[in-house]
Design an enzyme around this catalytic site. Structure first.
Site, mmCIF file in Angstrom:
data_model
loop_
_atom_site.group_PDB
_atom_site.id
_atom_site.type_symbol
_atom_site.label_atom_id
_atom_site.label_comp_id
_atom_site.label_asym_id
_atom_site.label_seq_id
_atom_site.Cartn_x
_atom_site.Cartn_y
_atom_site.Cartn_z
ATOM 1 N N GLU A 41 35.881 23.336 58.654
ATOM 2 C CA GLU A 41 36.006 22.203 57.741
ATOM 3 C C GLU A 41 34.865 22.141 56.713
ATOM 4 O O GLU A 41 35.099 21.842 55.539
ATOM 5 C CB GLU A 41 36.078 20.885 58.524
ATOM 6 C CG GLU A 41 36.255 19.701 57.586
ATOM 7 C CD GLU A 41 36.503 18.374 58.278
ATOM 8 O OE1 GLU A 41 36.387 18.294 59.512
ATOM 9 O OE2 GLU A 41 36.819 17.414 57.538
ATOM 10 N N HIS A 52 35.330 19.687 42.523
ATOM 11 C CA HIS A 52 35.226 18.285 42.080
ATOM 12 C C HIS A 52 33.955 18.050 41.264
ATOM 13 O O HIS A 52 33.908 17.163 40.413
ATOM 14 C CB HIS A 52 35.305 17.349 43.290
ATOM 15 C CG HIS A 52 36.685 17.268 43.867
ATOM 16 N ND1 HIS A 52 37.265 16.091 44.306
ATOM 17 C CD2 HIS A 52 37.624 18.230 44.075
ATOM 18 C CE1 HIS A 52 38.487 16.340 44.762
ATOM 19 N NE2 HIS A 52 38.722 17.637 44.632
ATOM 20 N N SER A 70 26.112 17.060 40.009
ATOM 21 C CA SER A 70 26.082 15.589 39.876
ATOM 22 C C SER A 70 26.815 14.919 41.033
ATOM 23 O O SER A 70 26.438 13.831 41.466
ATOM 24 C CB SER A 70 26.698 15.151 38.539
ATOM 25 O OG SER A 70 28.077 15.468 38.488
ATOM 26 N N ASP A 181 42.434 15.131 54.861
ATOM 27 C CA ASP A 181 42.001 14.055 55.758
ATOM 28 C C ASP A 181 42.511 12.694 55.306
ATOM 29 O O ASP A 181 42.701 11.805 56.132
ATOM 30 C CB ASP A 181 40.456 13.984 55.797
ATOM 31 C CG ASP A 181 39.850 15.131 56.582
ATOM 32 O OD1 ASP A 181 40.566 15.767 57.370
ATOM 33 O OD2 ASP A 181 38.642 15.383 56.397
ATOM 34 N N ASP A 200 44.314 34.148 52.881
ATOM 35 C CA ASP A 200 45.476 35.012 52.636
ATOM 36 C C ASP A 200 46.384 34.360 51.594
ATOM 37 O O ASP A 200 46.051 33.306 51.056
ATOM 38 C CB ASP A 200 46.228 35.253 53.951
ATOM 39 C CG ASP A 200 46.583 33.932 54.629
ATOM 40 O OD1 ASP A 200 46.475 32.862 53.985
ATOM 41 O OD2 ASP A 200 46.966 33.965 55.806
#
Ligand code: HEM
Ligand SMILES: [Ca+2]
Length: 343
Positions: A41, A52, A70, A181, A200
């Site tokens: 994770e 992002h 940032s 999530d 893959d």
């Protein structure tokens, strides 16, 4: 040309002495953040974080500083943006290591992404350019695409940040090592393909398969029916796979192209992903002022197998949206339809 070679005090070999400082930081990340070289994770989230962070940029100006860290340095501001849902897990996880590293936030975020991704078999060895200055300000809201966005809106946002539709699809190779999530909060860790631990081309195949169910608490915004129990299909991935502007790029990643320059789809995907990531990870930076420290990034394990249809699926379940490419018959995994476990 001869490549310069420098041996660091630690014994590592690199092309520039300045890169020597990074090897201990890579070791710290591998042990502390990535639980011992895992494609888990934290590695997945480190890659998402680099996107992002970097995408808060416009080639026309007026947005953020791009790949400047940032999102880590000003996490209180950027974590509150809707599209950054769940990002606080990884900014909280990275922060103590960031402080220990002594790196700028931008170098830290983009080094962590390259190292985390290298833990996933099949991934390319991503570039790492060293020397980003500290970020000046948080990125503004509404730069990160949402799974509820239309294809037009998504492609316009990528174009505004300097990416073609083909590059946008190449970047979405990342969803081969991804899970959600917060799209459905009742089922954290629900993967986008059946092999979230392997870089893959399985995600490009599975997004094309006929949908059958929702994995959790019914239909959530940004989610469409998924082919496999326990798997989530983002509306944005599905729409991009079906839209005439992007369907052929999507399909080309999922199948072997007999007459293509690339020997196979895996090679095509990693080559395009690596190139697009190299661009993403220096958005807003002056590349000429950075030092190429790519040789501090670990070499990923290869993935050479042919992908397969998940058990019970075959060619007739593929929603082919690119009429000009052949879609050959792949083998099908034996046995009953799988339920994909959370990651
Ligand atoms: C159309 C553009 C994109 C949209 C709409 C999108 C949307 C999403 C969403 C909704 C999630 C799940 C978040 C959650 O519920 O926890 C996710 C996860 C992820 N995304 Fe994207 N994404 C896009 C492009 C990208 C790109 C370009 C990258 C990297 C280059 C990326 C990397 C990832 C990764 C690695 C994860 C998994 C994170 C984890 O497992 O912790 N995504 N994405
Ligand atoms: Ca995968």
């Amino acid at each position: 040309a001869l490549t310069k070679r420098v041996t660091c005090a630690s014994g590592h070999v690199t092309t520039n002495r300045a890169c020597c400082a990074l090897f201990p930081i890579v070791d710290m990340l591998q042990e502390g953040l990535f639980d011992g070289n895992e494609c888990g994770e934290e590695a997945h989230s480190a890659l998402r974080l680099s996107f992002h962070d970097a995408i808060g940029f416009s080639v026309h100006g007026g947005k953020g500083g791009g790949a400047d860290g940032s999102i880590l340095a000003f996490n209180k501001t950027e974590n509150a943006f809707h599209a950054n849902g769940g990002i606080d897990d990884i900014t909280d996880g990275q922060f103590p290591f960031f402080l220990k590293s002594g790196l700028s936030a931008g170098d830290f975020v983009h080094l962590a992404a390259a190292v985390g991704t290298s833990n996933c078999p099949g991934a390319p060895r991503l570039e790492f350019m060293f020397g980003r200055p500290p970020p000046k300000a948080p990125a503004p809201d509404l730069t990160v695409p949402e799974p509820t966005d239309s294809v037009t809106k998504i492609l316009e946002r990528f174009a505004d940040a300097g990416f073609s539709p083909q590059e946008a699809i190449a970047l979405l190779s990342s969803h081969t090592i991804a899970a959600a999530d917060v799209v459905d909060v009742t089922i954290p860790g629900t993967p986008f393909d059946s092999t979230a631990g392997t870089f893959d081309t399985q995600v490009f195949l599975e997004v094309l398969l006929k949908g059958k169910q929702f994995p959790g608490n019914g239909s959530q915004p940004g989610e469409v029916l998924s082919p496999l129990a326990g798997e989530m299909r983002l509306q944005s991935d599905f729409r991009l796979s079906q839209d005439p502007r992007t369907a052929c790029f999507w399909q080309a990643m999922s199948i072997r192209l007999r007459y293509s320059y690339y020997t196979d789809n895996q090679q095509r995907m990693v080559t395009e992903f690596k190139a697009a990531m190299a661009k993403l990870q220096v958005l807003g930076q002056n590349r000429a002022k950075l030092i190429d420290c790519s040789d501090v990034v670990p070499v990923p394990k290869p993935f050479n197998s042919n992908i397969k249809f998940p058990a019970t699926f075959s060619r007739k379940d593929v929603q082919v949206a690119c009429p000009i490419l052949p879609f050959p018959n792949l083998a099908t995994v034996a046995g009953p339809a799988p339920t994909i476990p959370p990651v």
